[in-house]
Design a protein around this motif. Structure first.
Motif, PDB file in Angstrom:
ATOM      1  N   MET A   8      29.360  46.174  34.913  1.00 32.22           N
ATOM      2  CA  MET A   8      30.651  45.586  34.581  1.00 32.22           C
ATOM      3  C   MET A   8      30.926  44.478  35.585  1.00 32.22           C
ATOM      4  O   MET A   8      31.168  44.743  36.764  1.00 32.22           O
ATOM      5  CB  MET A   8      31.755  46.650  34.641  1.00 32.22           C
ATOM      6  N   LEU A   9      30.832  43.216  35.143  1.00 30.26           N
ATOM      7  CA  LEU A   9      31.058  42.077  36.037  1.00 30.26           C
ATOM      8  C   LEU A   9      32.526  41.656  35.946  1.00 30.26           C
ATOM      9  O   LEU A   9      32.957  41.062  34.962  1.00 30.26           O
ATOM     10  CB  LEU A   9      30.144  40.907  35.657  1.00 30.26           C
ATOM     11  N   PHE A  10      33.293  41.974  36.980  1.00 30.02           N
ATOM     12  CA  PHE A  10      34.685  41.529  37.037  1.00 30.02           C
ATOM     13  C   PHE A  10      34.722  40.040  37.399  1.00 30.02           C
ATOM     14  O   PHE A  10      33.993  39.581  38.273  1.00 30.02           O
ATOM     15  CB  PHE A  10      35.467  42.317  38.101  1.00 30.02           C
ATOM     16  N   VAL A  36      31.249  39.333  42.294  1.00 25.97           N
ATOM     17  CA  VAL A  36      30.406  38.427  43.067  1.00 25.97           C
ATOM     18  C   VAL A  36      31.263  37.283  43.603  1.00 25.97           C
ATOM     19  O   VAL A  36      31.914  36.565  42.836  1.00 25.97           O
ATOM     20  CB  VAL A  36      29.258  37.856  42.209  1.00 25.97           C
ATOM     21  N   PHE A  37      31.262  37.128  44.917  1.00 22.21           N
ATOM     22  CA  PHE A  37      31.903  35.974  45.531  1.00 22.21           C
ATOM     23  C   PHE A  37      30.966  34.786  45.323  1.00 22.21           C
ATOM     24  O   PHE A  37      29.932  34.672  45.976  1.00 22.21           O
ATOM     25  CB  PHE A  37      32.155  36.223  47.017  1.00 22.21           C
ATOM     26  N   MET A  75      30.354  44.789  45.843  1.00 25.80           N
ATOM     27  CA  MET A  75      30.666  43.402  46.173  1.00 25.80           C
ATOM     28  C   MET A  75      29.424  42.707  46.714  1.00 25.80           C
ATOM     29  O   MET A  75      28.744  43.218  47.595  1.00 25.80           O
ATOM     30  CB  MET A  75      31.800  43.343  47.199  1.00 25.80           C
ATOM     31  N   ARG A  76      29.157  41.548  46.133  1.00 27.07           N
ATOM     32  CA  ARG A  76      28.033  40.734  46.559  1.00 27.07           C
ATOM     33  C   ARG A  76      28.505  39.279  46.694  1.00 27.07           C
ATOM     34  O   ARG A  76      29.554  38.906  46.189  1.00 27.07           O
ATOM     35  CB  ARG A  76      26.883  40.806  45.539  1.00 27.07           C
ATOM     36  N   LEU A 178      34.469  44.541  51.803  1.00 29.46           N
ATOM     37  CA  LEU A 178      35.366  43.469  51.386  1.00 29.46           C
ATOM     38  C   LEU A 178      35.423  42.456  52.527  1.00 29.46           C
ATOM     39  O   LEU A 178      35.772  42.806  53.654  1.00 29.46           O
ATOM     40  CB  LEU A 178      36.763  44.026  51.118  1.00 29.46           C
ATOM     41  N   PRO A 179      35.060  41.191  52.282  1.00 26.83           N
ATOM     42  CA  PRO A 179      35.012  40.225  53.385  1.00 26.83           C
ATOM     43  C   PRO A 179      36.397  39.874  53.915  1.00 26.83           C
ATOM     44  O   PRO A 179      37.409  40.080  53.241  1.00 26.83           O
ATOM     45  CB  PRO A 179      34.341  39.006  52.743  1.00 26.83           C
TER      46      PRO A 179
END
Length: 432
Positions: A8-10, A36-37, A75-76, A178-179
Motif C-alpha cells: 500500500m503506497l501512501f 517514500v520521501f 518509511m523509505r 520518521l526523519p
C-alpha cells in the motif's frame, strides 16, 4: 499454503478511514503500508517548511493508527518506483495499491510503477469525484464551473471504504524511522501552523460541523469571524476524506469541495496549469521588484492586503476571501504575473495544492476559468464588505491594533500627528 502480500503506497491519502486503496490492500493476508520521501519532490519548491512539517505530523499520526491495528508504516527515501520494487522483492508482494492522482508528476510515477512485475491498482479517494468521471458532451473536461457543479451534485459518489480492523505485516520487516524536519527542509515553519494528521483533522471537522457548519453560507466570507472549516491542509494531504466531508457539510461547503474537484479535472486535462495561461489573453506583466517584495512582506500600505499576507506568514494559512483580495491586488492593481504570486503562496501554504492554487490564481488573474475575466476586486470595497469593523486587520497588523473601528482600513486618513506615529507604510499606489 502461500500467503498473499500486498503493498500500500501512501501518497496524498494519509488516513486509515475511508481510504479505498488501503481497504483494498488489506484484503491480502499480509499488507505492507509504505511511504517514500521522494527526493524529486524534496529538492525544490515542494519542500516548503510548512508542508513538510504538516506532512511529518500526518505520517506520525498515520503510523500510530497502523500500529494500533497491529501494523506499521514503512518509511523509505529515494525514488518511489525503485523503493517499491525493492520492497516487493524483499516481501514477495504481488500487488500494489495507491490513490489515483492525475497530476503530471503522479502520472509519470504511475507509469513507472506499472512497468514493475506487480499488479497495480489506482483507487479513488483524492477528490470527491475523480477527474474524468464527469465530462460535458463534446468535450474532455468542464471549462466553466456552474455546469460542472450541477453535474457534480447529481452524480453518485462512491460508497465509503471500510476502515481496516487489522493490518498484518510480513515478519522481519524493518519499518524505518520518521526523519527530522531538518533532514527534509532547510526552512523554518510558521509559528502558528496547525497540527497535521488524521486525528487532528477529524477533530477539526467534528468541531466545525458542531459549531459553525449550519451558518456556513452566512459567515464563510466574514474575515473577522474566522469560521471557515480550515480543513484545506487536511484535504491536501488526505488526512480527511473529501467524500466524507462533502457528505457531512452543508450545500455551500459542498460547493467549495466541488470547486476543488473542478480545478483537479482542469489540471488533469491541462497539466501546464501551474505554468501557462489556461486562456491566454496577451497580458503584459509589470516587473516591479520593490512592489512584489512589499506585497510578499505585507507592507503595501493597504491594510486588508497586508493583513492577509501577514496571516500567511504566521499561520501557513490564509482566509479564502483574503486570498482572493491579495491575489487580485497583485495581478490587477500591481499588474504582476500571477505565476509569481502562485510561487509565493506555494512557499508558505500548508494546503499548497498544485491544482487548486494554480486554478484559483488563474481565475483571479483572468487567464483561467472565470466567466468574468476582467473582474477587479477593489481592496477597500472588499474590506468594507467583509471586514467592516476592521477586526481582521487589527488582528494581523499589530501596528494598527489600537485604531478604532474602520479607521484600521484607512490609516492614511488620520491627522498627520497620529499618522506619523504609526509604524506602517503609506500605500504603494494611489487607490483612487
Amino acid at each position: 499454503m502461500t500467503m498473499s502480500t500486498s503493498l500500500m503506497l501512501f501518497t496524498r491519502d494519509l488516513r486509515v478511514r475511508d481510504n479505498p486503496a488501503l481497504a483494498a490492500a488489506c484484503r491480502a493476508d499480509r499488507t505492507v503500508p509504505l511511504f517514500v520521501f521522494d527526493d524529486a519532490l524534496l529538492d525544490g519548491p515542494f519542500a516548503a517548511p510548512n508542508r513538510v512539517r504538516f506532512l511529518l505530523d500526518a505520517l506520525a499520526d498515520l503510523r500510530e493508527s497502523l500500529r494500533g491495528r497491529g501494523g506499521d508504516l514503512v518509511m523509505r527515501r529515494g525514488d518511489p518506483v525503485t523503493e517499491v520494487a525493492r520492497l516487493a522483492r524483499e516481501t514477495g508482494a504481488t500487488e500494489l495499491f495507491l490513490a489515483d492522482e492525475r497530476s503530471a508528476y503522479a502520472r509519470r510515477r504511475l507509469a513507472g510503477l506499472e512497468e514493475l512485475d506487480l499488479k497495480v491498482t489506482a483507487c479513488p479517494g483524492i477528490t470527491v469525484v475523480p477527474p474524468g468521471d464527469l465530462t460535458p458532451s463534446g468535450g474532455d473536461h468542464y471549462r466553466v464551473f456552474t455546469p460542472y457543479w450541477r453535474a457534480w451534485e447529481a452524480s453518485r459518489w462512491r460508497p465509503a471504504a471500510a476502515t481496516p480492523r487489522a493490518v498484518r505485516l510480513p515478519p522481519g520487516l524493518t519499518a524505518g524511522p520518521l526523519p527530522d524536519l531538518t533532514a527534509l527542509t532547510a526552512g523554518t515553519p510558521s509559528p502558528d501552523l496547525a497540527e497535521g494528521g488524521e486525528t487532528a483533522g477529524r477533530r477539526r471537522l467534528a468541531r466545525w460541523l458542531r459549531d459553525d457548519a449550519a451558518d456556513y453560507d452566512e459567515v464563510h466570507d466574514d474575515l473577522a469571524a474566522d469560521r471557515t472549516s480550515r480543513l484545506s491542509p487536511y484535504l491536501k494531504f488526505g488526512c480527511v476524506s473529501p467524500r466524507e466531508a462533502a457528505e457531512a457539510g452543508p450545500t455551500g461547503f459542498r460547493r467549495q469541495l466541488a470547486w476543488r474537484d473542478f480545478h483537479h479535472q482542469v489540471a488533469a486535462a491541462f497539466p501546464d496549469l501551474p505554468r501557462a495561461d489556461y486562456r491566454p489573453r496577451g497580458r503584459r506583466w509589470n516587473h516591479d521588484e520593490d512592489a512584489f517584495a512589499a506585497w510578499c512582506e505585507g507592507l503595501t500600505g493597504v491594510p486588508i492586503v497586508d493583513a492577509g499576507m501577514r496571516q500567511l506568514q504566521r499561520e501557513g494559512f490564509m482566509h479564502n476571501r483574503a486570498r482572493l483580495v491579495t491575489a487580485s491586488f497583485l495581478t490587477r492593481d500591481l499588474g504582476i504575473d500571477w505565476r509569481r504570486g502562485l510561487g509565493h503562496f506555494n512557499d508558505w501554504l500548508a494546503d499548497g495544492d498544485i491544482a487548486d492554487n494554480a486554478g484559483n490564481w488563474q481565475w483571479v488573474a483572468g487567464t483561467g476559468n472565470s466567466t468574468r475575466p476582467d473582474q477587479v476586486m477593489n481592496p477597500l470595497r472588499q474590506a468594507s464588505r467583509y471586514d467592516p469593523s476592521g477586526a481582521y486587520v487589527r488582528r494581523h497588523l499589530p501596528e494598527l491594533a489600537d485604531l478604532e473601528g474602520r479607521t484600521a482600513h484607512h490609516p492614511w486618513t488620520l491627522p498627520p500627528d497620529r499618522r506619523g506615529a504609526l509604524a506602517y507604510p503609506p500605500p504603494i499606489l494611489d487607490l483612487d
